[in-house]
Design a protein around this motif. Structure first.
Motif, PDB file in Angstrom:
ATOM      1  N   GLY A  72     -20.920  -2.697  11.217  1.00 36.84           N
ATOM      2  CA  GLY A  72     -20.914  -4.070  11.048  1.00 36.84           C
ATOM      3  C   GLY A  72     -22.338  -4.512  11.787  1.00 36.84           C
ATOM      4  O   GLY A  72     -22.932  -3.877  12.733  1.00 36.84           O
TER       5      GLY A  72
ATOM      6  N   TRP B 284      -2.023   6.530  -1.390  1.00 39.57           N
ATOM      7  CA  TRP B 284      -3.525   5.698  -1.638  1.00 39.57           C
ATOM      8  C   TRP B 284      -4.402   5.745  -0.527  1.00 39.57           C
ATOM      9  O   TRP B 284      -5.626   6.055  -0.653  1.00 39.57           O
ATOM     10  CB  TRP B 284      -3.375   4.036  -2.019  1.00 39.57           C
TER      11      TRP B 284
ATOM     12  N   ARG C   2     -14.497  10.041   2.709  1.00 41.77           N
ATOM     13  CA  ARG C   2     -15.368   9.926   1.442  1.00 41.77           C
ATOM     14  C   ARG C   2     -17.150   9.696   1.781  1.00 41.77           C
ATOM     15  O   ARG C   2     -17.829  10.384   1.228  1.00 41.77           O
ATOM     16  CB  ARG C   2     -15.208   9.071   0.425  1.00 41.77           C
ATOM     17  N   ILE C   3     -17.114   8.723   2.755  1.00 40.09           N
ATOM     18  CA  ILE C   3     -18.497   8.615   3.192  1.00 40.09           C
ATOM     19  C   ILE C   3     -18.905   9.725   3.999  1.00 40.09           C
ATOM     20  O   ILE C   3     -20.048  10.420   3.970  1.00 40.09           O
ATOM     21  CB  ILE C   3     -18.632   7.368   4.289  1.00 40.09           C
TER      22      ILE C   3
ATOM     23  N   LEU D   1     -10.101  -2.369  17.767  1.00 36.71           N
ATOM     24  CA  LEU D   1     -10.481  -3.470  16.290  1.00 36.71           C
ATOM     25  C   LEU D   1      -9.038  -3.554  15.691  1.00 36.71           C
ATOM     26  O   LEU D   1      -9.056  -4.567  14.906  1.00 36.71           O
ATOM     27  CB  LEU D   1     -11.403  -2.593  15.488  1.00 36.71           C
TER      28      LEU D   1
ATOM     29  N   LEU E 286      -7.596   0.885   8.011  1.00 35.91           N
ATOM     30  CA  LEU E 286      -8.758   1.585   8.229  1.00 35.91           C
ATOM     31  C   LEU E 286      -8.562   1.712   9.893  1.00 35.91           C
ATOM     32  O   LEU E 286      -9.059   2.747  10.513  1.00 35.91           O
ATOM     33  CB  LEU E 286      -9.999   0.700   8.103  1.00 35.91           C
TER      34      LEU E 286
ATOM     35  N   PHE F 281     -22.321   4.148  11.157  1.00 42.70           N
ATOM     36  CA  PHE F 281     -22.964   2.901  10.314  1.00 42.70           C
ATOM     37  C   PHE F 281     -21.710   1.873  10.338  1.00 42.70           C
ATOM     38  O   PHE F 281     -20.610   2.230  10.499  1.00 42.70           O
ATOM     39  CB  PHE F 281     -22.849   3.354   8.681  1.00 42.70           C
TER      40      PHE F 281
ATOM     41  N   THR G  60       0.884  -1.105   0.007  1.00 47.83           N
ATOM     42  CA  THR G  60       0.023  -0.120   0.015  1.00 47.83           C
ATOM     43  C   THR G  60       1.011   1.176   0.016  1.00 47.83           C
ATOM     44  O   THR G  60       2.239   1.156   0.160  1.00 47.83           O
ATOM     45  CB  THR G  60      -0.902  -0.022   1.224  1.00 47.83           C
TER      46      THR G  60
ATOM     47  N   VAL H  13     -19.566  -2.447   1.479  1.00 49.13           N
ATOM     48  CA  VAL H  13     -20.042  -1.878   2.604  1.00 49.13           C
ATOM     49  C   VAL H  13     -19.924  -0.337   2.317  1.00 49.13           C
ATOM     50  O   VAL H  13     -21.267   0.449   2.825  1.00 49.13           O
ATOM     51  CB  VAL H  13     -18.774  -2.039   3.674  1.00 49.13           C
ATOM     52  N   PHE H  14     -19.205   0.310   1.597  1.00 50.15           N
ATOM     53  CA  PHE H  14     -19.259   1.638   1.131  1.00 50.15           C
ATOM     54  C   PHE H  14     -20.334   2.062   0.822  1.00 50.15           C
ATOM     55  O   PHE H  14     -21.040   3.047   1.220  1.00 50.15           O
ATOM     56  CB  PHE H  14     -17.881   1.911   0.276  1.00 50.15           C
TER      57      PHE H  14
ATOM     58  N   HIS I  59     -19.614   9.292  12.361  1.00 47.79           N
ATOM     59  CA  HIS I  59     -18.702   8.002  12.439  1.00 47.79           C
ATOM     60  C   HIS I  59     -17.357   8.420  11.653  1.00 47.79           C
ATOM     61  O   HIS I  59     -17.512   8.800  10.287  1.00 47.79           O
ATOM     62  CB  HIS I  59     -19.443   6.670  12.225  1.00 47.79           C
TER      63      HIS I  59
ATOM     64  N   ARG J  34      -8.063   7.450  -0.566  1.00 44.03           N
ATOM     65  CA  ARG J  34      -9.405   6.513  -0.575  1.00 44.03           C
ATOM     66  C   ARG J  34      -9.930   6.745   0.917  1.00 44.03           C
ATOM     67  O   ARG J  34     -11.232   6.551   0.887  1.00 44.03           O
ATOM     68  CB  ARG J  34      -8.823   5.050  -0.674  1.00 44.03           C
TER      69      ARG J  34
ATOM     70  N   ASN K 251      -6.762  -4.705   3.252  1.00 36.95           N
ATOM     71  CA  ASN K 251      -8.227  -4.142   3.432  1.00 36.95           C
ATOM     72  C   ASN K 251      -8.476  -3.666   4.602  1.00 36.95           C
ATOM     73  O   ASN K 251      -9.379  -2.721   4.571  1.00 36.95           O
ATOM     74  CB  ASN K 251      -9.097  -5.300   2.923  1.00 36.95           C
TER      75      ASN K 251
HETATM   76  N1  ACO Z   1      -3.552   0.075  -0.531  1.00 39.34           N
HETATM   77  C1  ACO Z   1      -3.489  -0.130  -2.165  1.00 39.34           C
HETATM   78  N2  ACO Z   1      -4.517  -0.311  -3.029  1.00 39.34           N
HETATM   79  C2  ACO Z   1      -5.624  -1.026  -2.197  1.00 39.34           C
HETATM   80  C3  ACO Z   1      -5.724  -1.254  -0.972  1.00 39.34           C
HETATM   81  C4  ACO Z   1      -4.650  -0.716  -0.186  1.00 39.34           C
HETATM   82  N3  ACO Z   1      -4.799  -0.688   1.116  1.00 39.34           N
HETATM   83  N4  ACO Z   1      -7.001  -1.807  -0.814  1.00 39.34           N
HETATM   84  C5  ACO Z   1      -7.371  -2.195  -2.032  1.00 39.34           C
HETATM   85  N5  ACO Z   1      -6.526  -1.554  -3.075  1.00 39.34           N
HETATM   86  C6  ACO Z   1      -6.671  -1.822  -4.532  1.00 39.34           C
HETATM   87  C7  ACO Z   1      -7.668  -2.756  -4.793  1.00 39.34           C
HETATM   88  O1  ACO Z   1      -6.923  -4.082  -5.047  1.00 39.34           O
HETATM   89  C8  ACO Z   1      -8.302  -2.207  -6.091  1.00 39.34           C
HETATM   90  O2  ACO Z   1      -7.089  -2.572  -7.168  1.00 39.34           O
HETATM   91  P1  ACO Z   1      -7.693  -2.766  -8.679  1.00 39.34           P
HETATM   92  O3  ACO Z   1      -8.452  -1.585  -9.080  1.00 39.34           O
HETATM   93  O4  ACO Z   1      -6.382  -3.088  -9.323  1.00 39.34           O
HETATM   94  O5  ACO Z   1      -8.623  -4.044  -8.620  1.00 39.34           O
HETATM   95  C9  ACO Z   1      -8.290  -0.869  -5.981  1.00 39.34           C
HETATM   96  O6  ACO Z   1      -7.327  -0.575  -4.942  1.00 39.34           O
HETATM   97  C10 ACO Z   1      -9.697  -0.150  -5.620  1.00 39.34           C
HETATM   98  O7  ACO Z   1     -10.339  -1.208  -4.316  1.00 39.34           O
HETATM   99  P2  ACO Z   1     -11.486  -0.905  -3.644  1.00 39.34           P
HETATM  100  O8  ACO Z   1     -11.854  -1.760  -2.759  1.00 39.34           O
HETATM  101  O9  ACO Z   1     -12.586  -0.739  -4.736  1.00 39.34           O
HETATM  102  O10 ACO Z   1     -11.261   0.460  -3.042  1.00 39.34           O
HETATM  103  P3  ACO Z   1     -12.286   1.526  -2.542  1.00 39.34           P
HETATM  104  O11 ACO Z   1     -12.196   2.918  -3.209  1.00 39.34           O
HETATM  105  O12 ACO Z   1     -13.533   0.905  -2.172  1.00 39.34           O
HETATM  106  O13 ACO Z   1     -11.788   1.967  -0.778  1.00 39.34           O
HETATM  107  C11 ACO Z   1     -12.146   1.188   1.432  1.00 39.34           C
HETATM  108  C12 ACO Z   1     -11.481   0.735  -0.074  1.00 39.34           C
HETATM  109  C13 ACO Z   1     -11.140   2.362   1.837  1.00 39.34           C
HETATM  110  C14 ACO Z   1     -11.950  -0.150   2.050  1.00 39.34           C
HETATM  111  C15 ACO Z   1     -13.436   1.585   1.325  1.00 39.34           C
HETATM  112  O14 ACO Z   1     -14.337   0.711   0.351  1.00 39.34           O
HETATM  113  C16 ACO Z   1     -14.175   1.774   2.706  1.00 39.34           C
HETATM  114  O15 ACO Z   1     -13.994   2.849   3.371  1.00 39.34           O
HETATM  115  N6  ACO Z   1     -15.434   1.034   2.691  1.00 39.34           N
HETATM  116  C17 ACO Z   1     -16.126   1.105   3.779  1.00 39.34           C
HETATM  117  C18 ACO Z   1     -15.440   0.471   5.022  1.00 39.34           C
HETATM  118  C19 ACO Z   1     -16.506   0.959   6.314  1.00 39.34           C
HETATM  119  O16 ACO Z   1     -17.369   1.977   6.204  1.00 39.34           O
HETATM  120  N7  ACO Z   1     -16.660  -0.249   7.038  1.00 39.34           N
HETATM  121  C20 ACO Z   1     -17.948  -0.044   7.941  1.00 39.34           C
HETATM  122  C21 ACO Z   1     -17.565   0.404   9.384  1.00 39.34           C
HETATM  123  S1  ACO Z   1     -16.634  -0.910  10.049  1.00 39.34           S
HETATM  124  C22 ACO Z   1     -17.366  -1.626  11.128  1.00 39.34           C
HETATM  125  O17 ACO Z   1     -18.368  -1.598  11.640  1.00 39.34           O
HETATM  126  C23 ACO Z   1     -16.552  -2.571  12.347  1.00 39.34           C
END
Ligand code: ACO
Length: 322
Positions: free
Chosen positions: A311, A32, A254-255, A142, A156, A309, A28, A217-218, A249, A36, A152
């Motif tokens: 799990g 990035w 971006r959310i 966590l 976070l 928001f 990573t 999830v996003f 939260h 993100r 992944n």
């Molecule tokens: N570093 C670099 N690249 C990465 C990483 C990383 N850490 N993680 C994923 N990528 C890559 C992927 O492989 C993908 O590559 P590709 O296009 O070649 O396939 C690209 O980056 C895009 O991946 P996405 O998963 O689509 O990235 P996204 O923009 O969705 O961001 C993130 C990921 C940050 C996890 C986002 O989806 C997010 O924040 N989701 C919500 C999480 C959340 O709110 N959780 C709820 C609360 S948690 C709880 O309740 C416990």
């Protein structure tokens, strides 16, 4: 009878995990992660810190801010999903650390939304006249539930605790709370209990880490939060210009921006701590709230919208006059 926020507090571990440190661990980059998520670093529990010790520290700060003694508290509700044990609950251990009185104490499990669920429970007890002073705490570690090589999740999550004392009041503080759950999304985000005992095969143990389909999830988070903030305003017959602050939260900038946009609120009216803290799960809303109260942004009499928001899925909001 209503409940109001009498005082808040928070605690963050001293040890920090920066994006640069994560670059050494997984594939990573700092750029990035910032682009993100908006996260620059997270605080990580160490040296015996856990959900209980962090919760106790946050609670003591909240009690001091409310000018109350531990003996004044009638009930403790703790939002957490990362206690060291199945039982005793984190709440019982926090109660033992804070007071000799046998006041009731229990945990609420609603992942990142836990603090809103705890606030709603506490508010009902106070409105009904059952209790006068309720201590609510969100505390989570966590970082310990994330597989150390899973890019992944480890980018976070950070650790921390936040707390508030809700107190009986003749005028409304907590104006309304709104809670929702949708268990059908369990395959998008969760943590399986580790198999107990030394006989557990290694492959089962490896399944005990958090799993998350982040981009799915996003999408649900953005859509449900948009509905939620609308529901909160409609229930109170308000338009967004009645709000002074959004305290969201801290999962992903971006959310947060999408929710602020829905409310037509500029980011200058949105409290964010995630650059420094990452996602601290149930602790995230009370940490953000306490930071902004202590630095003087949030003032008495102002109207706040708290939302989360996470799990479950479980999501919730509160409209609050501070
Ligand atoms: N570093 C670099 N690249 C990465 C990483 C990383 N850490 N993680 C994923 N990528 C890559 C992927 O492989 C993908 O590559 P590709 O296009 O070649 O396939 C690209 O980056 C895009 O991946 P996405 O998963 O689509 O990235 P996204 O923009 O969705 O961001 C993130 C990921 C940050 C996890 C986002 O989806 C997010 O924040 N989701 C919500 C999480 C959340 O709110 N959780 C709820 C609360 S948690 C709880 O309740 C416990």
């Amino acid at each position: 009878m209503f409940s109001r926020i009498a005082g808040t507090g928070h605690y963050l571990p001293e040890q920090c995990l920066t994006n640069a440190m994560l670059e050494q661990r997984v594939d990573t980059t700092h750029d990035w992660i910032v682009e993100r998520t908006g996260i620059h670093q997270r605080h990580i529990a160490s040296n015996g810190e856990n959900a209980v010790t962090m919760g106790v520290a946050a609670a003591r700060n909240a009690l001091a801010a409310a000018d109350l003694e531990t003996s004044d508290i009638d009930l403790i509700v703790v939002a957490t999903t990362s206690g060291d044990r199945a039982f005793p609950s984190v709440a019982c251990e926090i109660q033992a650390a804070l007071t000799e009185h046998n006041i009731p104490a229990f945990d609420v499990a609603a992942a990142c939304s836990g603090f809103l669920f705890a606030m709603s429970v506490a508010d009902q007890y106070i409105r009904s006249g059952t209790y006068r002073n309720v201590l609510i705490i969100g505390t989570d570690v966590l970082s310990r539930l994330c597989r150390p090589d899973d890019r992944n999740t480890i980018i976070l999550f950070g650790d921390g605790a936040g707390a508030a004392v809700l107190q009986a009041s003749d005028t409304p503080g907590i104006e309304s709370t709104h809670l929702h759950s949708a268990g059908e999304f369990a395959d998008l985000l969760g943590v399986n209990h580790p198999p107990r005992g030394s006989e557990a095969p290694a492959e089962e143990l490896s399944e005990a880490w958090m799993y998350m389909k982040g981009n799915e999830v996003f999408k649900v988070a953005v859509s449900k939060l948009s509905e939620l903030v609308n529901e909160t305003l409609v229930a109170n017959n308000l338009t967004p210009d009645a709000l002074d602050w959004l305290v969201p939260h801290q999962a992903n900038l971006r959310i947060i921006k999408a929710t602020a946009k829905k409310l037509k609120m500029p980011m200058s009216q949105v409290i964010t701590t995630l650059a420094d803290t990452g996602n601290t799960s149930a602790a995230s809303v009370p940490i953000a709230l306490d930071v902004a109260i202590r630095d003087g942004r949030i003032k008495r009499g102002q109207r706040l919208l708290l939302e989360a928001f996470g799990g479950g899925f479980a999501w919730g909001s509160a409209l609050v006059t501070y």
